[in-house]
Write an enzyme that holds these catalytic residues in place. Structure first.
Site, mmCIF file in Angstrom:
data_model
loop_
_atom_site.group_PDB
_atom_site.id
_atom_site.type_symbol
_atom_site.label_atom_id
_atom_site.label_comp_id
_atom_site.label_asym_id
_atom_site.label_seq_id
_atom_site.Cartn_x
_atom_site.Cartn_y
_atom_site.Cartn_z
ATOM 1 N N GLY A 136 66.539 54.868 6.168
ATOM 2 C CA GLY A 136 65.727 54.014 5.297
ATOM 3 C C GLY A 136 65.554 54.502 3.875
ATOM 4 O O GLY A 136 64.620 54.088 3.187
ATOM 5 N N MET A 187 72.837 48.281 11.001
ATOM 6 C CA MET A 187 74.156 48.530 11.576
ATOM 7 C C MET A 187 74.476 47.566 12.724
ATOM 8 O O MET A 187 74.812 47.976 13.829
ATOM 9 C CB MET A 187 74.242 49.992 12.044
ATOM 10 C CG MET A 187 73.960 50.980 10.938
ATOM 11 S SD MET A 187 74.881 50.685 9.403
ATOM 12 C CE MET A 187 76.193 51.861 9.607
ATOM 13 N N ASN A 216 74.248 42.534 1.535
ATOM 14 C CA ASN A 216 74.441 43.856 2.147
ATOM 15 C C ASN A 216 74.944 44.850 1.118
ATOM 16 O O ASN A 216 75.605 44.474 0.152
ATOM 17 C CB ASN A 216 75.474 43.738 3.286
ATOM 18 C CG ASN A 216 75.669 45.042 4.032
ATOM 19 O OD1 ASN A 216 74.706 45.776 4.288
ATOM 20 N ND2 ASN A 216 76.909 45.357 4.380
ATOM 21 N N HIS A 234 77.266 48.446 1.061
ATOM 22 C CA HIS A 234 78.166 49.234 1.900
ATOM 23 C C HIS A 234 78.726 50.389 1.072
ATOM 24 O O HIS A 234 79.136 50.186 -0.075
ATOM 25 C CB HIS A 234 79.304 48.343 2.423
ATOM 26 C CG HIS A 234 80.211 49.080 3.350
ATOM 27 N ND1 HIS A 234 79.869 49.359 4.652
ATOM 28 C CD2 HIS A 234 81.429 49.642 3.144
ATOM 29 C CE1 HIS A 234 80.849 50.054 5.217
ATOM 30 N NE2 HIS A 234 81.804 50.230 4.327
#
Ligand code: GAR
Length: 192
Positions: A13, A91, A108, A110
């Site tokens: 987090g 995930m 998102n 990545h």
């Protein structure tokens, strides 16, 4: 107007925390209404409690199907009148139930220059491949694994003999800065 959002996370987090701090300093004009977490043991839950962010924590094992837990998530998102979903280390693939409820409203981050190195341990994958450049990608979420239209990317050069730990540290630092700035750009425009 600040954008009402939910953040989804599964683990540590650090990106969640960086985004909460960015809203507090008004670098990101958003209100984080809810943390959604699919891992009851994740450290991100402790961070949310300390930061006073409401949580919806669920265990996918307690549901027969993905559609079932996504329906529960949607109920929570609607209760909190959320406009965007921000994935920060969540995930799990998003299913059609949630994608159809929030079309083009799920984003998102990545830790690679997609389409290179999708999936788990993207930084390790890049390290082992010996590439000289890697980076981060912010993209709109679709049904695939780290696919979907790219919104923005930021590259970094990997130094000769650089350790995996050093690359990871630099990528995470960059993520914390780049995600808030990219989200602010998206929310200001109001559409993707
Ligand atoms: C981040 O590096 C994020 O880019 C990655 O998980 C990490 C979460 O760290 N996401 C993915 O790999 C998505 N496929 P955090 O929990 O400390 O924010």
């Amino acid at each position: 107007m600040t954008m009402p959002i939910a953040i989804f996370a599964s683990g540590n987090g650090s990106n969640f925390q960086a985004l909460v701090e960015a809203t507090a300093s008004s670098e990101l004009l958003a209100t984080i209404k809810l943390l959604v977490c699919d891992n009851p043991n994740a450290y991100v839950i402790e961070r949310a409690q300390k930061l006073g962010i409401p949580t919806f924590i669920f265990n996918p094992k307690n549901y027969a199907t993905k559609a079932d837990f996504e329906k529960d998530i949607i109920e929570q998102l609607n209760e909190h009148a959320v406009s965007y979903i921000v994935l920060a280390g969540y995930m799990r693939l998003i299913g059609p139930t949630l994608l159809n409820a929030f079309p083009k409203k799920i984003i998102n981050i990545h830790p690679s220059l997609l389409p290179s190195f999708p999936g788990k341990d993207a930084i390790g994958q890049a390290f082992r491949a010996g590439v000289k450049q890697t980076g981060i990608t912010v993209h709109v979420v679709d049904e695939g694994m780290d696919t979907g239209p790219i919104i923005a990317q930021k590259p970094i050069n990997i130094e000769d003999n650089e350790s995996l730990e050093s690359i990871e540290a630099r990528i995470h630092e960059l993520e914390h800065d780049f995600y808030k700035a990219t989200l602010q750009m998206v929310f200001r425009k109001g559409e993707l």
